[in-house]
Design a protein around this motif. Structure first.
Motif, PDB file in Angstrom:
ATOM      1  N   LYS A 152      49.635  -7.905  22.776  1.00  0.00           N
ATOM      2  CA  LYS A 152      50.142  -8.296  24.087  1.00  0.00           C
ATOM      3  C   LYS A 152      50.766  -7.083  24.796  1.00  0.00           C
ATOM      4  O   LYS A 152      50.539  -6.861  25.980  1.00  0.00           O
ATOM      5  CB  LYS A 152      51.179  -9.412  23.909  1.00  0.00           C
ATOM      6  CG  LYS A 152      51.616 -10.024  25.188  1.00  0.00           C
ATOM      7  CD  LYS A 152      52.524 -11.208  24.962  1.00  0.00           C
ATOM      8  CE  LYS A 152      53.236 -11.533  26.244  1.00  0.00           C
ATOM      9  NZ  LYS A 152      54.645 -11.861  26.065  1.00  0.00           N
TER      10      LYS A 152
ATOM     11  N   GLU B 259      49.600  -5.340  28.243  1.00  0.00           N
ATOM     12  CA  GLU B 259      50.488  -5.165  29.400  1.00  0.00           C
ATOM     13  C   GLU B 259      50.429  -3.725  29.916  1.00  0.00           C
ATOM     14  O   GLU B 259      50.419  -3.486  31.124  1.00  0.00           O
ATOM     15  CB  GLU B 259      51.925  -5.561  29.026  1.00  0.00           C
ATOM     16  CG  GLU B 259      52.069  -7.085  28.970  1.00  0.00           C
ATOM     17  CD  GLU B 259      53.365  -7.560  28.315  1.00  0.00           C
ATOM     18  OE1 GLU B 259      54.148  -6.710  27.832  1.00  0.00           O
ATOM     19  OE2 GLU B 259      53.558  -8.792  28.282  1.00  0.00           O
TER      20      GLU B 259
ATOM     21  N   ARG C 167      42.779 -12.301  27.419  1.00  0.00           N
ATOM     22  CA  ARG C 167      43.758 -13.313  27.847  1.00  0.00           C
ATOM     23  C   ARG C 167      45.100 -12.644  28.173  1.00  0.00           C
ATOM     24  O   ARG C 167      45.719 -12.943  29.194  1.00  0.00           O
ATOM     25  CB  ARG C 167      43.923 -14.355  26.744  1.00  0.00           C
ATOM     26  CG  ARG C 167      44.901 -15.461  27.104  1.00  0.00           C
ATOM     27  CD  ARG C 167      45.063 -16.454  25.963  1.00  0.00           C
ATOM     28  NE  ARG C 167      43.870 -17.259  25.751  1.00  0.00           N
ATOM     29  CZ  ARG C 167      43.191 -17.318  24.601  1.00  0.00           C
ATOM     30  NH1 ARG C 167      43.594 -16.626  23.547  1.00  0.00           N
ATOM     31  NH2 ARG C 167      42.120 -18.075  24.499  1.00  0.00           N
ATOM     32  N   CYS C 168      45.543 -11.748  27.310  1.00  0.00           N
ATOM     33  CA  CYS C 168      46.835 -11.075  27.529  1.00  0.00           C
ATOM     34  C   CYS C 168      46.797 -10.197  28.781  1.00  0.00           C
ATOM     35  O   CYS C 168      47.783 -10.121  29.517  1.00  0.00           O
ATOM     36  CB  CYS C 168      47.221 -10.234  26.317  1.00  0.00           C
ATOM     37  SG  CYS C 168      47.596 -11.199  24.853  1.00  0.00           S
TER      38      CYS C 168
ATOM     39  N   LYS D 229      46.861 -12.548  31.864  1.00  0.00           N
ATOM     40  CA  LYS D 229      48.211 -13.105  32.047  1.00  0.00           C
ATOM     41  C   LYS D 229      49.139 -12.052  32.629  1.00  0.00           C
ATOM     42  O   LYS D 229      49.935 -12.343  33.523  1.00  0.00           O
ATOM     43  CB  LYS D 229      48.770 -13.568  30.697  1.00  0.00           C
ATOM     44  CG  LYS D 229      48.328 -14.969  30.342  1.00  0.00           C
ATOM     45  CD  LYS D 229      49.188 -15.511  29.221  1.00  0.00           C
ATOM     46  CE  LYS D 229      48.647 -16.843  28.763  1.00  0.00           C
ATOM     47  NZ  LYS D 229      49.122 -17.195  27.418  1.00  0.00           N
ATOM     48  N   ALA D 230      49.018 -10.823  32.124  1.00  0.00           N
ATOM     49  CA  ALA D 230      49.878  -9.741  32.619  1.00  0.00           C
ATOM     50  C   ALA D 230      49.613  -9.476  34.098  1.00  0.00           C
ATOM     51  O   ALA D 230      50.481  -8.983  34.809  1.00  0.00           O
ATOM     52  CB  ALA D 230      49.651  -8.472  31.806  1.00  0.00           C
TER      53      ALA D 230
ATOM     54  N   VAL E  51      47.585 -14.206  36.257  1.00  0.00           N
ATOM     55  CA  VAL E  51      46.736 -15.410  36.248  1.00  0.00           C
ATOM     56  C   VAL E  51      47.522 -16.542  35.593  1.00  0.00           C
ATOM     57  O   VAL E  51      48.053 -16.377  34.492  1.00  0.00           O
ATOM     58  CB  VAL E  51      45.417 -15.155  35.476  1.00  0.00           C
ATOM     59  CG1 VAL E  51      44.638 -16.451  35.293  1.00  0.00           C
ATOM     60  CG2 VAL E  51      44.569 -14.127  36.210  1.00  0.00           C
ATOM     61  N   ARG E  52      47.606 -17.657  36.283  1.00  0.00           N
ATOM     62  CA  ARG E  52      48.417 -18.757  35.754  1.00  0.00           C
ATOM     63  C   ARG E  52      47.569 -19.902  35.210  1.00  0.00           C
ATOM     64  O   ARG E  52      48.073 -20.783  34.538  1.00  0.00           O
ATOM     65  CB  ARG E  52      49.374 -19.266  36.831  1.00  0.00           C
ATOM     66  CG  ARG E  52      50.268 -18.120  37.296  1.00  0.00           C
ATOM     67  CD  ARG E  52      51.150 -18.531  38.405  1.00  0.00           C
ATOM     68  NE  ARG E  52      52.282 -19.291  37.889  1.00  0.00           N
ATOM     69  CZ  ARG E  52      53.408 -19.418  38.545  1.00  0.00           C
ATOM     70  NH1 ARG E  52      53.553 -18.883  39.720  1.00  0.00           N
ATOM     71  NH2 ARG E  52      54.397 -20.122  38.033  1.00  0.00           N
ATOM     72  N   GLU E  53      46.260 -19.869  35.543  1.00  0.00           N
ATOM     73  CA  GLU E  53      45.367 -20.902  34.996  1.00  0.00           C
ATOM     74  C   GLU E  53      45.238 -20.714  33.492  1.00  0.00           C
ATOM     75  O   GLU E  53      45.501 -19.636  32.972  1.00  0.00           O
ATOM     76  CB  GLU E  53      43.964 -20.743  35.589  1.00  0.00           C
ATOM     77  CG  GLU E  53      43.856 -20.963  37.070  1.00  0.00           C
ATOM     78  CD  GLU E  53      42.626 -20.243  37.623  1.00  0.00           C
ATOM     79  OE1 GLU E  53      41.519 -20.733  37.399  1.00  0.00           O
ATOM     80  OE2 GLU E  53      42.812 -19.189  38.255  1.00  0.00           O
ATOM     81  N   LYS E  54      44.748 -21.756  32.805  1.00  0.00           N
ATOM     82  CA  LYS E  54      44.505 -21.637  31.368  1.00  0.00           C
ATOM     83  C   LYS E  54      43.322 -20.689  31.162  1.00  0.00           C
ATOM     84  O   LYS E  54      42.287 -20.833  31.801  1.00  0.00           O
ATOM     85  CB  LYS E  54      44.179 -23.026  30.811  1.00  0.00           C
ATOM     86  CG  LYS E  54      44.196 -23.077  29.315  1.00  0.00           C
ATOM     87  CD  LYS E  54      44.252 -24.537  28.842  1.00  0.00           C
ATOM     88  CE  LYS E  54      44.535 -24.616  27.359  1.00  0.00           C
ATOM     89  NZ  LYS E  54      43.399 -24.501  26.510  1.00  0.00           N
ATOM     90  N   ILE E  55      43.509 -19.726  30.288  1.00  0.00           N
ATOM     91  CA  ILE E  55      42.448 -18.740  30.054  1.00  0.00           C
ATOM     92  C   ILE E  55      41.745 -19.083  28.748  1.00  0.00           C
ATOM     93  O   ILE E  55      42.342 -19.022  27.680  1.00  0.00           O
ATOM     94  CB  ILE E  55      43.027 -17.314  30.007  1.00  0.00           C
ATOM     95  CG1 ILE E  55      43.713 -16.995  31.347  1.00  0.00           C
ATOM     96  CG2 ILE E  55      41.938 -16.293  29.700  1.00  0.00           C
ATOM     97  CD1 ILE E  55      44.772 -15.925  31.264  1.00  0.00           C
TER      98      ILE E  55
ATOM     99  N   TYR F 196      38.458 -16.210  37.511  1.00  0.00           N
ATOM    100  CA  TYR F 196      39.861 -16.453  37.848  1.00  0.00           C
ATOM    101  C   TYR F 196      40.161 -15.759  39.164  1.00  0.00           C
ATOM    102  O   TYR F 196      39.551 -14.741  39.488  1.00  0.00           O
ATOM    103  CB  TYR F 196      40.789 -15.913  36.753  1.00  0.00           C
ATOM    104  CG  TYR F 196      40.495 -16.504  35.403  1.00  0.00           C
ATOM    105  CD1 TYR F 196      40.968 -17.767  35.058  1.00  0.00           C
ATOM    106  CD2 TYR F 196      39.702 -15.819  34.487  1.00  0.00           C
ATOM    107  CE1 TYR F 196      40.672 -18.328  33.818  1.00  0.00           C
ATOM    108  CE2 TYR F 196      39.399 -16.366  33.245  1.00  0.00           C
ATOM    109  CZ  TYR F 196      39.883 -17.613  32.925  1.00  0.00           C
ATOM    110  OH  TYR F 196      39.580 -18.168  31.710  1.00  0.00           O
TER     111      TYR F 196
END
Ligand code: ADP
Ligand code: MG
Length: 190
Positions: free
Chosen positions: A12, A16, A44-45, A48-49, A52-56, A67
């Motif tokens: 993660k 980032e 995915r990480c 998200k960084a 993106v707030r949807e489920k990945i 996305y």
């Protein structure tokens, strides 16, 4: 550059750093490595960084997930530019790019033809594209890109993973250099 992550938390952190170094016009990233190596986990990480707030989810069955709105860091303005415009950097608008997340594994049977146009279309600047099982996209991947080879030690039953970054083209070399500097300066992932 090859980086060992000891657990998913390290991955993660690496993701980032990767996200913070991304060029503002996006990138084309091809991922190689066995099932369960950590290709989707890394993607995915990164997403998200980038906000993106949807489920990945893994695109392994659908081949392509999209996305909206990756928030990419802006190009740094020089001090002179900033002074001239009297614009503090923090007020610069953030650029939002679409993300395309491919998994070509199933194309081994179905053929690359089914997805060729999308792959070409999403190789352009202004988007962020991740391609898992890029091995099956040979010939349709852009020349300039970042290859990431994900692996683990077969004898070690732990959570260590290796992420090896191989840039192709000057722009991607610069990108990987930036990641490498940040990994070192933050003292992460020895
Ligand atoms: P792939 O997409 O390469 O087939 P996934 O990312 O779906 O693989 O699966 C990787 C699995 O390994 C996940 O269950 C993840 O939680 C686990 N894992 C354990 N350690 C790590 C690590 N250091 N980095 C990434 N994933 C890890
Ligand atoms: Mg996967």
């Amino acid at each position: 550059m090859k980086i060992k992550t000891s657990n998913i938390e390290d991955t993660k952190k690496l993701a980032e750093i990767f996200a913070s170094c991304l060029p503002s016009e996006g990138a084309f990233v091809s991922l190689f490595g066995d099932i369960g190596a950590g290709k989707t986990a890394f993607a995915r990480c990164v997403f998200k960084a980038l906000g993106v707030r949807e489920k990945i989810t893994s695109p392994s069955f659908v081949i392509l997930n999209e996305y909206k709105g990756a928030k990419l860091p802006q190009k740094e303005h020089s001090a002179a530019q900033t002074a001239q415009k009297e614009l503090p950097q923090k007020e610069l608008p953030q650029k939002e790019l679409p993300i395309y997340h491919f998994d070509l594994y199933r194309l081994e049977n179905e053929g690359l033809e089914t997805i060729k146009e999308e792959l070409r279309e999403y190789s352009r600047p202004g988007v962020l594209t991740f391609v898992e099982w890029a091995d099956f996209g040979a010939g349709e991947l852009p020349y300039n890109r970042l290859n990431i080879k994900v692996s683990y030690d077969e004898e070690e039953f732990n959570d260590s993973r290796y992420y090896e970054f191989e840039p192709v083209g000057a722009e991607y070399k610069e990108f990987v250099q930036k990641i490498s500097q940040k990994v070192q300066s933050e003292g992460l992932l020895k």
